[in-house]
Scaffold this active site. Sequence first.
Site, PDB file in Angstrom:
ATOM      1  N   ASP A 203       0.678  -1.235  -0.084  1.00  0.00           N
ATOM      2  CA  ASP A 203      -0.057  -0.503  -0.250  1.00  0.00           C
ATOM      3  C   ASP A 203       0.922   1.110  -0.266  1.00  0.00           C
ATOM      4  O   ASP A 203       1.311   1.521   0.733  1.00  0.00           O
ATOM      5  CB  ASP A 203      -0.773   0.027   1.420  1.00  0.00           C
ATOM      6  N   LYS A 229      -3.400  11.360  -3.474  1.00  0.00           N
ATOM      7  CA  LYS A 229      -2.195  12.119  -2.282  1.00  0.00           C
ATOM      8  C   LYS A 229      -0.990  12.886  -2.493  1.00  0.00           C
ATOM      9  O   LYS A 229       0.181  13.151  -2.286  1.00  0.00           O
ATOM     10  CB  LYS A 229      -2.018  11.242  -1.692  1.00  0.00           C
TER      11      LYS A 229
HETATM   12  N1  PMP Z   1      -4.109   3.276   2.218  1.00  0.00           N
HETATM   13  C1  PMP Z   1      -2.944   4.660   3.706  1.00  0.00           C
HETATM   14  C2  PMP Z   1      -1.931   3.825   4.205  1.00  0.00           C
HETATM   15  C3  PMP Z   1      -3.606   5.716   3.785  1.00  0.00           C
HETATM   16  O1  PMP Z   1      -3.509   6.649   4.240  1.00  0.00           O
HETATM   17  C4  PMP Z   1      -4.824   5.847   2.186  1.00  0.00           C
HETATM   18  C5  PMP Z   1      -5.885   7.369   2.823  1.00  0.00           C
HETATM   19  N2  PMP Z   1      -5.265   7.539   4.051  1.00  0.00           N
HETATM   20  C6  PMP Z   1      -6.038   5.020   2.156  1.00  0.00           C
HETATM   21  C7  PMP Z   1      -5.475   3.630   2.525  1.00  0.00           C
HETATM   22  C8  PMP Z   1      -6.597   4.846   1.266  1.00  0.00           C
HETATM   23  O2  PMP Z   1      -6.877   5.719   0.132  1.00  0.00           O
HETATM   24  P1  PMP Z   1      -8.035   6.531  -0.493  1.00  0.00           P
HETATM   25  O3  PMP Z   1      -9.366   7.415   0.172  1.00  0.00           O
HETATM   26  O4  PMP Z   1      -7.531   7.413  -1.608  1.00  0.00           O
HETATM   27  O5  PMP Z   1      -8.934   5.575  -1.421  1.00  0.00           O
END
Ligand code: PMP
Length: 409
Positions: A203, A229
Amino acid sequence: MSPQLFDFAQVRADFPILATEVRGKPLTYLDNAATGQKPQLVIDAIERYYATENSNIHRGVHYLSECATDAYEAARTKVASFIGASDADEVVFTRGTTESINLVAHGFVETILKEGDEIVISHMEHHANIVPWQIASQKTGAVLKVVPVDERGVLDMAAFEQMLSDKTKLVAITHISNALGTINPIERIIRKAHALNVPVLIDGAQSTPHMPVDVSALDCDFFVFSGHKIFGPTGIGVLWGKREWLERLPPYQSGGDMIEKVDFEGTTYKGIPGKFEAGTPHIEGVIGMAAAIDYLQSMDRVGALAHESALLTDATEKLSAIEGMRLIGTAPEKASVISFLINDIHPHDIGTFLDADGVAVRAGHHCTQPLLKRFGVPATARASFAFYNNFEDVDRLVTAVQKMQRFFG
Ligand code: PMP
């Protein structure tokens, strides 16, 4: 574009929102782990697309459709180069990290997992890398194994190694913890898992905004991240997977564009990546994300990371000196994320108090409820830095926290 040496003043000027005020105060944006701000180049790319190229992709023979298709597919090649992948067909566009993980989990349910199999995750995963595997386990009878973390928020690697066995069908682990900032030793994790032929999903939601990533060198099997992000738009993200894996997994959604031929007797699907991209995709998002990648690739990312580390050190030192401060997450290898509590002030009150001074931090469980439970707290306040933050941002945060501490006594 060749990377320029990290030019702090220029970088800050590239993000129009950073020059705005909130509540009559200069914006101090420290919620970058939730989403990054967008450089003008990204905003312009999206506007240009709608003003001059808007059309649906893949299906048209007319000029605009060709333009949009070319831009969409060029973005795929750009994403591949951004993460060091050699084959653009291994790049699947999704809605984000969450959807990318769901796509893989769905595929594992359909084709790989059976009763008694094991999936290894860690205690510091975002809910996006927990819940899909929990559901996959419920559906198949597989078992979820959770690698513990210590008091500093460091993974227990000995426990991880002991968990691996011939029952393990996947290791799914975060590169960087969004709640603690811990940078995990993913090279070692991948090596250990591969020694037992176990595939690894990384991830990369929190690593891609901070550091260059090379999936070929890492040799992971899946790598996922979100466009928003990395300073691109929301609603777009990436699943990268090794060709043999993506070919093995079934389509996630079905409908238009992902097919080769449809008949009432049966349907055949496109090869990768098309079979995973059903329906009209988020074309604007893909184009905006490509612009964000252009932006990052034009930058001295090593210099940017060094700047972020300096901000982290400065903020950690200054916050630690405040009476009643408790930092959650003190791993030696840490990205620029600081989760904290102060005396018994509720994190939501911290967030609200700081907001009054224009300081944007996140308060809550950060979609990591099991992790915070492990630290015995339901929520924290979290300040997370990006390369465009500066030392004045640190000082404004620290001053606002000091003021709050005095206010609450
Ligand atoms: N994994 C991690 C480590 C994250 O920080 C996030 C977002 N906070 C996610 C998964 C999920 O990402 P998204 O909401 O953009 O799908």
